[in-house]
Design an enzyme around this catalytic site. Sequence first.
Site, mmCIF file in Angstrom:
data_model
loop_
_atom_site.group_PDB
_atom_site.id
_atom_site.type_symbol
_atom_site.label_atom_id
_atom_site.label_comp_id
_atom_site.label_asym_id
_atom_site.label_seq_id
_atom_site.Cartn_x
_atom_site.Cartn_y
_atom_site.Cartn_z
ATOM 1 C CB SER A 252 -0.901 0.017 1.241
ATOM 2 O OG SER A 252 -0.112 0.122 2.422
ATOM 3 C CE LYS A 253 -1.746 6.692 -2.878
ATOM 4 N NZ LYS A 253 -2.431 7.998 -2.954
#
Length: 484
Positions: A252-253
């Site tokens: 994910s980010k």
Amino acid sequence: MATENKTDPAEATGTDVVTRFAPSPTGFLHIGGARTALFNWLFARHHGGKFLLRIEDTDRARSTEAAIDAILDGMRWLDLDWDGDAVFQFARAGRHAEVAQELLAKGAAYRCYLTQDELAAMRAEAQEKRVPFRVRSPWRDRDDGDPAAPHVIRLRAPQDGAATIRDRVQGEVTVQNAELDDFILLRSDGTPTYMLSVVVDDNDMGVTHVIRGDDHLNNAFRQRALIHAMDWREPVYAHVPLIHGADGAKLSKRHGALGVDAYRDELGYLPEAVNNYLLRLGWGHGDAEIISREQAIEWFDLAHVGRSPSRFDFKKLENLNGHYIREADDARLAGLVAPRVERRIGRPLDDAEHAVLVRAMDALKPRAKTLDEIAEGALFLFETLPLQVDEKAAGLLRDAPEGLLADATERLRALTGWNAEDIEAAVRETSESAGVGLGKLAQPLRAALTGRSVSPGIFDVLLLLGRDASLARLDAAHNFPAGA
């Protein structure tokens, strides 16, 4: 269940190899997508074949020109050149619909008049029975519908037996055909679906190897049914495990799932470092860690792509980036660092300052791991008096033995030349005369010249600043302890 890898005897080799990267332009070029592009590019270049780029822009509501530009920009930054022009999938919608009509004519597809309410009831029934939802349309075996009435066209997928894919990464994978459904080829408005478009485009573009994330493995079986219905050649599949974060969770980010442009613009990485890191993220060649572009092309194969998800590790990427920074040409590096320096000082560098920045690379790059670290380290070269002195540097100035900086200043001022040898001699003579170690002098000198406690070597600092700037800064620092 997967077993050992097997090679399709009909697999294309040499210049017949054609791979493709097919991103959807609904956002930036994701780091996982960049690895997929790299693997496809390397496989094609290894064989002397073709690497194609297809922009899958059929989702008109979410596809944007900005995203297309970001993808192309990211590909160019990573130096992943594609053969021929990029193909835009939406522009081929007519061809996709043509294939659907051909399947309909040959009985491999059918018109389905199920309403949304009927589909919702089927879905609810599957949920109640706790079984996967599979569309089993009563229209599969009927031909009494009105072609003018709203309908979709579905593939008449096989329902008996099993399908097997000999995947070059996952091994032999088998799925019962009963698990597949009659997916939609054309929507009720006549537009083709992703599943149809992908298969038609891969066939028409001559793609021989489909290398992509293993989240598409299930799609491969549905696409295979369509390929067989058209009696087309099935490509070789290689489904690569996805990248996970350092904690093992889906990337994910917060793990680093940023756009490629962020690695360049925000984080300050070099493209060769990102390429090298992505290459080693799921593929290996013995113990080799630093792998050149030429070596990557020579060595890359699908047999050494791992089956387990890789974990993204920023520390390893930073270390690789530090290696490539040290190897980089000074002029190129200065060109990349200059805009970062200019943003920090709020003005453009002139030609003379840029030349200083180039000369400074040799002193700045050995300890840096990102372009931003080089830019931060270079700021002292372009600051004006009075210097902004950080807390640690202020302490070094206050604690300097009385008269030490003044003595060093006068010895430096007396030099007839301003070269590395004479500068070093003057500084060493000062420390010896005062009876202190070189470090005891270098620390307050550094603070006076840069306003910081950390910088390149003190002799490099003096040489890079030049005579006038060095002496001006030293003169300004003489009264610092008393006035602080």
